[in-house]
Design a protein around this motif. Structure first.
Motif, PDB file in Angstrom:
ATOM      1  N   ARG A 189      -9.209   5.325  -3.981  1.00 17.13           N
ATOM      2  CA  ARG A 189      -8.887   4.756  -5.295  1.00 17.13           C
ATOM      3  C   ARG A 189      -9.894   3.683  -5.694  1.00 17.13           C
ATOM      4  N   TYR A 190     -10.279   2.852  -4.742  1.00 12.53           N
ATOM      5  CA  TYR A 190     -11.250   1.792  -5.030  1.00 12.53           C
ATOM      6  C   TYR A 190     -12.594   2.398  -5.432  1.00 12.53           C
ATOM      7  N   ALA A 191     -13.037   3.415  -4.693  1.00 10.94           N
ATOM      8  CA  ALA A 191     -14.316   4.047  -4.998  1.00 10.94           C
ATOM      9  C   ALA A 191     -14.318   4.696  -6.376  1.00 10.94           C
ATOM     10  N   LEU A 192     -13.199   5.325  -6.738  1.00 10.31           N
ATOM     11  CA  LEU A 192     -13.093   5.988  -8.040  1.00 10.31           C
ATOM     12  C   LEU A 192     -12.879   4.993  -9.172  1.00 10.31           C
ATOM     13  N   GLY A 193     -12.289   3.845  -8.861  1.00  9.83           N
ATOM     14  CA  GLY A 193     -11.989   2.856  -9.886  1.00  9.83           C
ATOM     15  C   GLY A 193     -10.801   3.237 -10.742  1.00  9.83           C
ATOM     16  N   THR A 194      -9.947   4.132 -10.240  1.00 15.72           N
ATOM     17  CA  THR A 194      -8.788   4.567 -11.008  1.00 15.72           C
ATOM     18  C   THR A 194      -7.756   5.192 -10.079  1.00 15.72           C
ATOM     19  N   THR A 195      -6.526   5.223 -10.525  1.00 12.78           N
ATOM     20  CA  THR A 195      -5.472   5.937  -9.799  1.00 12.78           C
ATOM     21  C   THR A 195      -5.166   7.280 -10.462  1.00 12.78           C
ATOM     22  N   ALA A 196      -5.841   7.546 -11.575  1.00 11.09           N
ATOM     23  CA  ALA A 196      -5.598   8.784 -12.333  1.00 11.09           C
ATOM     24  C   ALA A 196      -6.598   9.856 -11.905  1.00 11.09           C
ATOM     25  N   TYR A 197      -6.269  10.569 -10.857  1.00 11.23           N
ATOM     26  CA  TYR A 197      -7.135  11.644 -10.384  1.00 11.23           C
ATOM     27  C   TYR A 197      -6.283  12.683  -9.667  1.00 11.23           C
ATOM     28  N   THR A 198      -6.858  13.862  -9.535  1.00 10.87           N
ATOM     29  CA  THR A 198      -6.186  14.952  -8.833  1.00 10.87           C
ATOM     30  C   THR A 198      -7.104  15.492  -7.754  1.00 10.87           C
ATOM     31  N   ILE A 199      -6.574  15.625  -6.550  1.00 10.92           N
ATOM     32  CA  ILE A 199      -7.353  16.180  -5.449  1.00 10.92           C
ATOM     33  C   ILE A 199      -7.093  17.677  -5.340  1.00 10.92           C
ATOM     34  N   GLU A 200      -8.175  18.438  -5.267  1.00 14.38           N
ATOM     35  CA  GLU A 200      -8.075  19.861  -5.000  1.00 14.38           C
ATOM     36  C   GLU A 200      -8.938  20.172  -3.785  1.00 14.38           C
ATOM     37  N   LYS A 201      -8.856  21.387  -3.277  1.00 19.65           N
ATOM     38  CA  LYS A 201      -9.607  21.747  -2.089  1.00 19.65           C
ATOM     39  C   LYS A 201     -10.416  23.010  -2.315  1.00 19.65           C
ATOM     40  N   ASN A 202     -11.588  23.045  -1.655  1.00 23.65           N
ATOM     41  CA  ASN A 202     -12.390  24.258  -1.739  1.00 23.65           C
ATOM     42  C   ASN A 202     -11.782  25.329  -0.826  1.00 23.65           C
ATOM     43  N   ALA A 223     -10.771  16.856  -8.811  1.00 24.63           N
ATOM     44  CA  ALA A 223     -10.794  17.839  -9.899  1.00 24.63           C
ATOM     45  C   ALA A 223     -11.497  17.262 -11.120  1.00 24.63           C
ATOM     46  N   GLY A 224     -12.419  18.035 -11.676  1.00 23.80           N
ATOM     47  CA  GLY A 224     -13.113  17.633 -12.891  1.00 23.80           C
ATOM     48  C   GLY A 224     -14.205  16.604 -12.687  1.00 23.80           C
ATOM     49  N   ARG A 225     -14.518  16.241 -11.464  1.00 21.79           N
ATOM     50  CA  ARG A 225     -15.550  15.238 -11.191  1.00 21.79           C
ATOM     51  C   ARG A 225     -16.660  15.844 -10.346  1.00 21.79           C
ATOM     52  N   GLU A 226     -17.495  16.634 -10.980  1.00 23.78           N
ATOM     53  CA  GLU A 226     -18.606  17.261 -10.265  1.00 23.78           C
ATOM     54  C   GLU A 226     -19.652  16.247  -9.837  1.00 23.78           C
ATOM     55  N   ASP A 227     -19.585  15.037 -10.413  1.00 26.70           N
ATOM     56  CA  ASP A 227     -20.541  13.982 -10.076  1.00 26.70           C
ATOM     57  C   ASP A 227     -20.070  13.104  -8.926  1.00 26.70           C
ATOM     58  N   PHE A 228     -18.890  13.403  -8.377  1.00 28.17           N
ATOM     59  CA  PHE A 228     -18.321  12.551  -7.334  1.00 28.17           C
ATOM     60  C   PHE A 228     -17.929  13.398  -6.127  1.00 28.17           C
ATOM     61  N   LEU A 273       0.823  -1.204   0.000  1.00 25.11           N
ATOM     62  CA  LEU A 273       0.000   0.000   0.000  1.00 25.11           C
ATOM     63  C   LEU A 273       0.859   1.257   0.000  1.00 25.11           C
ATOM     64  N   TYR A 274       1.925   1.235   0.773  1.00 25.18           N
ATOM     65  CA  TYR A 274       2.830   2.384   0.818  1.00 25.18           C
ATOM     66  C   TYR A 274       3.482   2.603  -0.543  1.00 25.18           C
ATOM     67  N   HIS A 275       3.899   1.519  -1.189  1.00 21.47           N
ATOM     68  CA  HIS A 275       4.544   1.618  -2.504  1.00 21.47           C
ATOM     69  C   HIS A 275       3.603   2.219  -3.544  1.00 21.47           C
ATOM     70  N   SER A 276       2.318   1.889  -3.454  1.00 20.60           N
ATOM     71  CA  SER A 276       1.354   2.372  -4.456  1.00 20.60           C
ATOM     72  C   SER A 276       0.734   3.713  -4.106  1.00 20.60           C
ATOM     73  N   ALA A 277       1.029   4.226  -2.917  1.00 19.80           N
ATOM     74  CA  ALA A 277       0.433   5.493  -2.484  1.00 19.80           C
ATOM     75  C   ALA A 277       1.012   6.673  -3.254  1.00 19.80           C
ATOM     76  N   SER A 278       0.257   7.752  -3.311  1.00 18.20           N
ATOM     77  CA  SER A 278       0.730   8.978  -3.946  1.00 18.20           C
ATOM     78  C   SER A 278       1.842   9.590  -3.101  1.00 18.20           C
ATOM     79  N   PRO A 279       2.702  10.395  -3.706  1.00 17.81           N
ATOM     80  CA  PRO A 279       3.772  11.050  -2.926  1.00 17.81           C
ATOM     81  C   PRO A 279       3.228  11.873  -1.754  1.00 17.81           C
ATOM     82  N   GLU A 280       2.102  12.542  -1.965  1.00 16.10           N
ATOM     83  CA  GLU A 280       1.518  13.354  -0.902  1.00 16.10           C
ATOM     84  C   GLU A 280       1.053  12.478   0.260  1.00 16.10           C
ATOM     85  N   ARG A 281       0.444  11.329  -0.079  1.00 17.68           N
ATOM     86  CA  ARG A 281      -0.049  10.440   0.970  1.00 17.68           C
ATOM     87  C   ARG A 281       1.104   9.774   1.715  1.00 17.68           C
ATOM     88  N   LYS A 282       2.164   9.426   1.009  1.00 14.58           N
ATOM     89  CA  LYS A 282       3.337   8.863   1.677  1.00 14.58           C
ATOM     90  C   LYS A 282       3.917   9.858   2.678  1.00 14.58           C
TER      91      LYS A 282
END
Length: 204
Positions: free
Chosen positions: A52-65, A73-78, A20-29
């Motif tokens: 990641r499981y909920a999104l079904g992908t590792t290709a996403y970007t987190i932003e904050k309000n 980012a880019g997922r107004e439906d999620f 899990l650590y190996h597959s985590a994003s740099p920010e999460r590590k």
């Protein structure tokens, strides 16, 4: 409908955590590394794995309000919210704003003082009218309030005694039946939800 995914971190051995650590994003590590307690770091890693499981992908970007609430980012439906306590890590997600909070149930004089200070009169009456159920009722209210603040995404800028989770209707704060010794509340405008417990092979 709100989907709730739950994961018991005691399912994972050291090899799983290394993966899990190996597959985590740099920010999460980096975030996991900052924890002094190894279990806190592991809950941090498991939380990202649930996302990641909920999104079904590792290709996403987190932003904050502007208040700091994370979103994809880019997922107004999620819309999603994470929480963890003890052995459990949970995520709630749906097409609208959502908040979830889980806590391990305990009781002491400090909890009573919190209730007297931060709960509405109606909430206090609900907690203290039944001695045998005070811990469960306290955490029903506490997790309800936390889930509502997380739903709003405003943090503690809203006074805890300025709203009553027992009488709220839009959104509603509901106690979700969960594992013994824990309290979990969901805040959303959606009426229906599903609760799913994931196995280790689904995350690692």
């Amino acid at each position: 409908m709100v989907s709730i995914l739950c994961f018991d971190i005691t399912q994972l051995n050291d090899e799983h955590w290394a993966a899990l650590y190996h597959s985590a994003s740099p920010e999460r590590k980096a975030r996991a590394d900052r924890y002094r307690n190894i279990e806190d770091g592991r809950r941090c890693l498991a939380a990202e794995a649930l996302l990641r499981y909920a999104l079904g992908t590792t290709a996403y970007t987190i932003e904050k309000n502007p208040q700091g609430k994370p979103r994809i980012a880019g997922r107004e439906d999620f819309h999603y919210n994470l929480s963890h306590a003890g052995n459990w890590v949970v995520i709630a997600y749906c097409s609208e704003e959502v908040g979830i909070d889980i806590e391990k149930i305990s009781w002491n004089n400090g909890k009573e003082r919190l209730a007297r200070r931060f709960f509405t009169k109606n909430e206090q009456d609900y907690v203290f009218q039944a001695d045998a159920r005070q811990p469960q009722r306290f955490f029903q209210i506490w997790t309800g309030k936390e889930s509502y603040l997380k739903f709003l995404g405003t943090g503690l800028s809203k006074a805890l005694d300025s709203f009553d989770v027992l009488t709220m209707e839009d959104p509603t704060c509901r106690l979700i039946p969960f594992a013994k010794g824990y309290s979990m509340s969901l805040c959303s405008r959606e009426e229906d939800y599903t609760l799913t417990y994931l196995a280790s092979e689904q995350l690692v």
